[in-house]
Design a protein around this motif. Structure first.
Motif, PDB file in Angstrom:
ATOM      1  N   ARG A  72       0.843  -1.202   0.000  1.00  0.00           N
ATOM      2  CA  ARG A  72       0.000   0.000   0.000  1.00  0.00           C
ATOM      3  C   ARG A  72       0.880   1.256   0.000  1.00  0.00           C
ATOM      4  N   ALA A  73       1.991   1.204   0.710  1.00  0.00           N
ATOM      5  CA  ALA A  73       2.900   2.351   0.729  1.00  0.00           C
ATOM      6  C   ALA A  73       3.487   2.584  -0.656  1.00  0.00           C
ATOM      7  N   LEU A  74       3.870   1.512  -1.333  1.00  0.00           N
ATOM      8  CA  LEU A  74       4.475   1.647  -2.650  1.00  0.00           C
ATOM      9  C   LEU A  74       3.482   2.147  -3.691  1.00  0.00           C
ATOM     10  N   VAL A  75       2.240   1.733  -3.581  1.00  0.00           N
ATOM     11  CA  VAL A  75       1.245   2.072  -4.597  1.00  0.00           C
ATOM     12  C   VAL A  75       0.562   3.401  -4.314  1.00  0.00           C
ATOM     13  N   SER A  76       0.334   3.704  -3.063  1.00  0.00           N
ATOM     14  CA  SER A  76      -0.522   4.840  -2.741  1.00  0.00           C
ATOM     15  C   SER A  76       0.203   5.960  -2.011  1.00  0.00           C
ATOM     16  N   TRP A  77       0.793   5.656  -0.894  1.00  0.00           N
ATOM     17  CA  TRP A  77       1.322   6.706  -0.026  1.00  0.00           C
ATOM     18  C   TRP A  77       2.549   7.398  -0.605  1.00  0.00           C
ATOM     19  N   ILE A  78       3.530   6.638  -1.046  1.00  0.00           N
ATOM     20  CA  ILE A  78       4.771   7.224  -1.556  1.00  0.00           C
ATOM     21  C   ILE A  78       4.524   8.069  -2.818  1.00  0.00           C
ATOM     22  N   PRO A  79       3.749   7.573  -3.815  1.00  0.00           N
ATOM     23  CA  PRO A  79       3.484   8.441  -4.970  1.00  0.00           C
ATOM     24  C   PRO A  79       2.760   9.736  -4.603  1.00  0.00           C
ATOM     25  N   THR A  80       1.838   9.672  -3.663  1.00  0.00           N
ATOM     26  CA  THR A  80       1.134  10.890  -3.236  1.00  0.00           C
ATOM     27  C   THR A  80       2.107  11.891  -2.641  1.00  0.00           C
ATOM     28  N   ILE A  81       3.010  11.406  -1.803  1.00  0.00           N
ATOM     29  CA  ILE A  81       3.993  12.290  -1.184  1.00  0.00           C
ATOM     30  C   ILE A  81       4.932  12.867  -2.248  1.00  0.00           C
ATOM     31  N   LEU A  82       5.352  12.027  -3.194  1.00  0.00           N
ATOM     32  CA  LEU A  82       6.243  12.509  -4.250  1.00  0.00           C
ATOM     33  C   LEU A  82       5.574  13.555  -5.131  1.00  0.00           C
ATOM     34  N   VAL A  83       4.299  13.371  -5.430  1.00  0.00           N
ATOM     35  CA  VAL A  83       3.581  14.371  -6.235  1.00  0.00           C
ATOM     36  C   VAL A  83       3.519  15.697  -5.497  1.00  0.00           C
ATOM     37  N   ARG A  84       3.279  15.646  -4.207  1.00  0.00           N
ATOM     38  CA  ARG A  84       3.219  16.893  -3.425  1.00  0.00           C
ATOM     39  C   ARG A  84       4.574  17.578  -3.344  1.00  0.00           C
ATOM     40  N   ILE A  85       5.629  16.788  -3.229  1.00  0.00           N
ATOM     41  CA  ILE A  85       6.962  17.364  -3.110  1.00  0.00           C
ATOM     42  C   ILE A  85       7.445  17.932  -4.447  1.00  0.00           C
ATOM     43  N   LEU A  86       7.240  17.171  -5.512  1.00  0.00           N
ATOM     44  CA  LEU A  86       7.786  17.562  -6.818  1.00  0.00           C
ATOM     45  C   LEU A  86       6.896  18.530  -7.586  1.00  0.00           C
ATOM     46  N   SER A  87       5.678  18.746  -7.135  1.00  0.00           N
ATOM     47  CA  SER A  87       4.793  19.661  -7.859  1.00  0.00           C
ATOM     48  C   SER A  87       4.899  21.064  -7.324  1.00  0.00           C
TER      49      SER A  87
END
Length: 94
Positions: free
Chosen positions: A79-94
């Motif tokens: 769940r972390a690999l599919v959901s949580w980490i991408p969400t955090i990366l989108v917030r950081i990189l956007s």
């Protein structure tokens, strides 16, 4: 760049999912006499037993809940690999 990272995370999540299936098959083999002694049983044992040893404390009598705990930990990782980490990366990189 973000798409590549998300693709890699999805690939890792798929690998975790396959490993979870291997754990389930290995656990179900305990119901079949002599299944652990087959070539498939020995091969799956080499893959599963080192990780399941981390959860050997979870047993009541002769019933081991190590596969259940291993699956729970892997599910959280997936769940972390599919959901949580991408969400955090989108917030950081956007």
């Amino acid at each position: 760049m973000l798409n590549i990272i998300i693709s890699i995370l999805n690939l890792l999540a798929d690998v975790v999912n396959i490993y979870m299936m291997i754990i389930v098959v290995f656990a179900l083999m305990s119901w079949l006499p002599g299944a652990y002694d087959s070539k498939l049983g020995r091969f799956l044992g080499k893959l599963v037993i080192p990780f399941q040893r981390c959860f050997d404390f979870a047993s009541i009598g002769m019933i081991s809940f190590a596969p259940v705990l291993a699956l729970a930990v892997l599910y959280i990782l997936q769940r972390a690999l599919v959901s949580w980490i991408p969400t955090i990366l989108v917030r950081i990189l956007s």
